[in-house]
Design a protein around this motif. Sequence first.
Motif, PDB file in Angstrom:
ATOM      1  N   ALA A  99       0.824  -1.207   0.000  1.00 26.63           N
ATOM      2  CA  ALA A  99       0.000   0.000   0.000  1.00 26.63           C
ATOM      3  C   ALA A  99       0.859   1.259   0.000  1.00 26.63           C
ATOM      4  O   ALA A  99       0.540   2.249  -0.679  1.00 26.63           O
TER       5      ALA A  99
ATOM      6  N   LEU B 290     -12.377   2.464   3.073  1.00 26.67           N
ATOM      7  CA  LEU B 290     -11.345   1.468   2.781  1.00 26.67           C
ATOM      8  C   LEU B 290     -11.916   0.276   2.020  1.00 26.67           C
ATOM      9  O   LEU B 290     -11.252  -0.293   1.147  1.00 26.67           O
TER      10      LEU B 290
ATOM     11  N   LEU C  14      -5.129   6.224   0.190  1.00 27.16           N
ATOM     12  CA  LEU C  14      -4.445   5.134   0.893  1.00 27.16           C
ATOM     13  C   LEU C  14      -3.751   5.639   2.154  1.00 27.16           C
ATOM     14  O   LEU C  14      -3.324   4.840   2.995  1.00 27.16           O
TER      15      LEU C  14
ATOM     16  N   THR D 267      -5.948  -3.305   8.321  1.00 23.39           N
ATOM     17  CA  THR D 267      -6.737  -2.222   8.920  1.00 23.39           C
ATOM     18  C   THR D 267      -8.196  -2.636   9.082  1.00 23.39           C
ATOM     19  O   THR D 267      -8.819  -2.373  10.115  1.00 23.39           O
TER      20      THR D 267
ATOM     21  N   THR E  73     -10.395  -0.627  -1.646  1.00 22.09           N
ATOM     22  CA  THR E  73      -9.652  -1.861  -1.887  1.00 22.09           C
ATOM     23  C   THR E  73     -10.224  -2.684  -3.027  1.00 22.09           C
ATOM     24  O   THR E  73      -9.550  -3.578  -3.537  1.00 22.09           O
TER      25      THR E  73
ATOM     26  N   VAL F 153      -4.486   4.286   5.647  1.00 20.26           N
ATOM     27  CA  VAL F 153      -3.806   3.132   6.251  1.00 20.26           C
ATOM     28  C   VAL F 153      -2.824   3.663   7.294  1.00 20.26           C
ATOM     29  O   VAL F 153      -1.986   4.513   6.995  1.00 20.26           O
TER      30      VAL F 153
ATOM     31  N   ILE G  91      -4.496  -2.419   3.784  1.00 23.04           N
ATOM     32  CA  ILE G  91      -5.934  -2.220   3.974  1.00 23.04           C
ATOM     33  C   ILE G  91      -6.538  -3.436   4.671  1.00 23.04           C
ATOM     34  O   ILE G  91      -7.408  -3.307   5.540  1.00 23.04           O
TER      35      ILE G  91
END
Length: 752
Positions: free
Chosen positions: A493, A670, A594, A654, A674, A597, A651
């Motif tokens: 990421a 998210l 991103l 998370t 993703t 994250v 991700i």
Amino acid sequence: MPNFCAAPNCTRKSTQSDLAFFRFPRDPERCRLWVENCRRADLEAKTSDQLNKHYRLCAKHFDPAMVCKTSPYRTVLKDTAIPTIFDLTSHLKNPHSRHRKRIKELTEEDIRRIKERRLASSIEQLHSKKDIEATEGQDAAEEEIKLSPEEKEFRDYLRSLFEIVFMLGKQNIPLETNVPEGLERDPSNFQALLEYRINAGDEALRRRFEATAVNVEYLSTAQQSQLLDVCEGTVREEVLMEVRESRFFSLVTGDLVEFAGERHLPLFLRFVDQSNTLREEFLDFLPFEGDEASLVERLETQVTEGWGLRMEDCRGQAHVATGTFATKMKAVAVGLMGKYPMAMHTPCSTCALNIHLANSLPFPSVQVVMATLRKIGNFFKQSPSLQAELEKAISVYHQGNYEKATELKEACSSNWTVQHNVFELTVDLLESLLLCMDCIRDNENFKFPDAMTGDAYSIAETLADFEFIVTLVILKNALSFTRAFGKNLQGEALDVFFAANSLTAVLHSLNEVFDNIEVYHEFWFEEAVNLAGTMEIPVKVPRLFLRKHRSPDTGEIPPETYFKEYVTVPVIRGIIDEVDDIFSQSNLKALKCLSLVPAIMGQMKFNTSEENHADVYRKDLPNPDTLPAELHCWKIKWKHRSKEVRLPSTIHETLQLSDIKFFPNVNCFLKVLTTLPVLMLEDSGSSETSRKRLQTYLSDTPIKHRCKSLAVLHINSHVKHDLDVMVEKYCRLYPEDEPEPEPESEISTVVI
């Protein structure tokens, strides 16, 4: 992540038992009744959508008559189910305990309203009681018919058939045997398995076919097709149920596949399931026929009407394509984005960016290079002896440079034709490749079969052409500016985040090359000429061009000028346009998010600006108005964490956090982010299974034995399936196949 029951004084969660948990209904009126019966004041301010997403009730709070177990895997509620069983007093025994789920104290108005509703419900039940009693006998008779011996025997028979069909699909066994024409045909694989099951003691099949001649097909082709359709549809529906629960998805297509002389487009869906895991599942094959507009319409119809999804919930699309097919799929992507702007067109994470860019260039010389690279890749997969021959040729050409030879041998040991640096590596290997192909073509020791020597001859002829060499060198140099950028896109990421922020520099470099194309082309052409000279290949304009443009009025065009006008300039311009298209401002905004994250936040010293880029998905968030405050809390949570807490770096990590549910906007953001096809599948041990199984099916199955339905079953053999559901679906779709109950039994039932 476990589901917790929202009822007061109930501490059950999904990981402690097999008890079913049910979402709050989306229907506002039914949802209001659920909340009212729960007696939780904190839920009254929430919308039905919020309650449906984040709150559950376990089956203990419903009348058992309202809960239906449709299969060993599935428990559902009746449409009119209302929770009525609650413990509203046990907390009084311990008044000093803390209760997160506060019970609402009822006012006199609340009590009066509940009494009125219960009275109306009682009157309605009283009126319907007679109807229920009147139809009870009819229902009992229908149940008796449903459970009659003939019906039960027929369902057992169907169950055995579906077991055989699913096993054939899982093991990739075609229905028919591979018997050359003119020879006596053995029973089909399906027929042979039926006979094996009968001989092994399957009573349902034995009773069905005991009076059938052994030299007669037990099931016609039409009946086999019906069984396959039901199997395929049931397995696909299992996947689609998970997609609908997640709501947002992305559409990914693969390279063309041939079935029965027709080309089809493999369709995949990428989504986040209920365990917050990113998955990419194969769904179907779409006939690839007609122009771009008709293909867009057919694709849209398949997703909406065929699968019951909403294209408005599609957040990304990627199309892995080669040759002229790539140009058509690019037009399809533009057509879909015209109708659904949120379906962002991105490259696919399974394909290196430089290969994607080269495949998108609709120029004959470029497509010859790409087709030759694919052919080389497939060629060396046939036998380890071919790879050994290539390594031998490398050793011959690099006798004085052991380190270089070792480096090239390691680089070309596995799938080097699909890597980011394929063009650089091919230029370095070109002399060794040509020597290798010549040795295989000569076949002095008769080590290789004729098919291999024929392929080697075809590849050698292409490698020894100056047009191929100069196009390869131009692609190597032109795509060197995007190589690091593309490699980062297939990284972690953090790599993708930095790639999104470096695109401006990449485009600046490409535009600088285009502005100074004469200078760059001179160096590139000189490199190609030197390489051709070492291989003793003449420098010349392609024969096809000379034949088409032969005229006494025009002079002969120099090779350097020809390749600048017809290769270098179009390639650079095409790369710039494609990068602009697949990395639009919306795409970059999404990728820059991103920074949500935690590990990326930490890398940026928590000095990130997610809110500036969040507009791209603001309409998808459950509480967009609270987004700024939530982002602030999210940042503070990680900035002031204890030292032993590790920052999640992906991700997936998370989304697996237990407290992510307290940040609903971040959680939703998210999940949507993703699903973009440009991001690699994290924790993808099972997610990549579908794509790998498709490739395995295509390589292991001859074209004449390919079957779309069996392919779907084979690729999705990891998907949970229920034979009872298949049996019920078959009986509903083909009622004419069910046996009629005997008249005597009907008469006896009436007499009784």
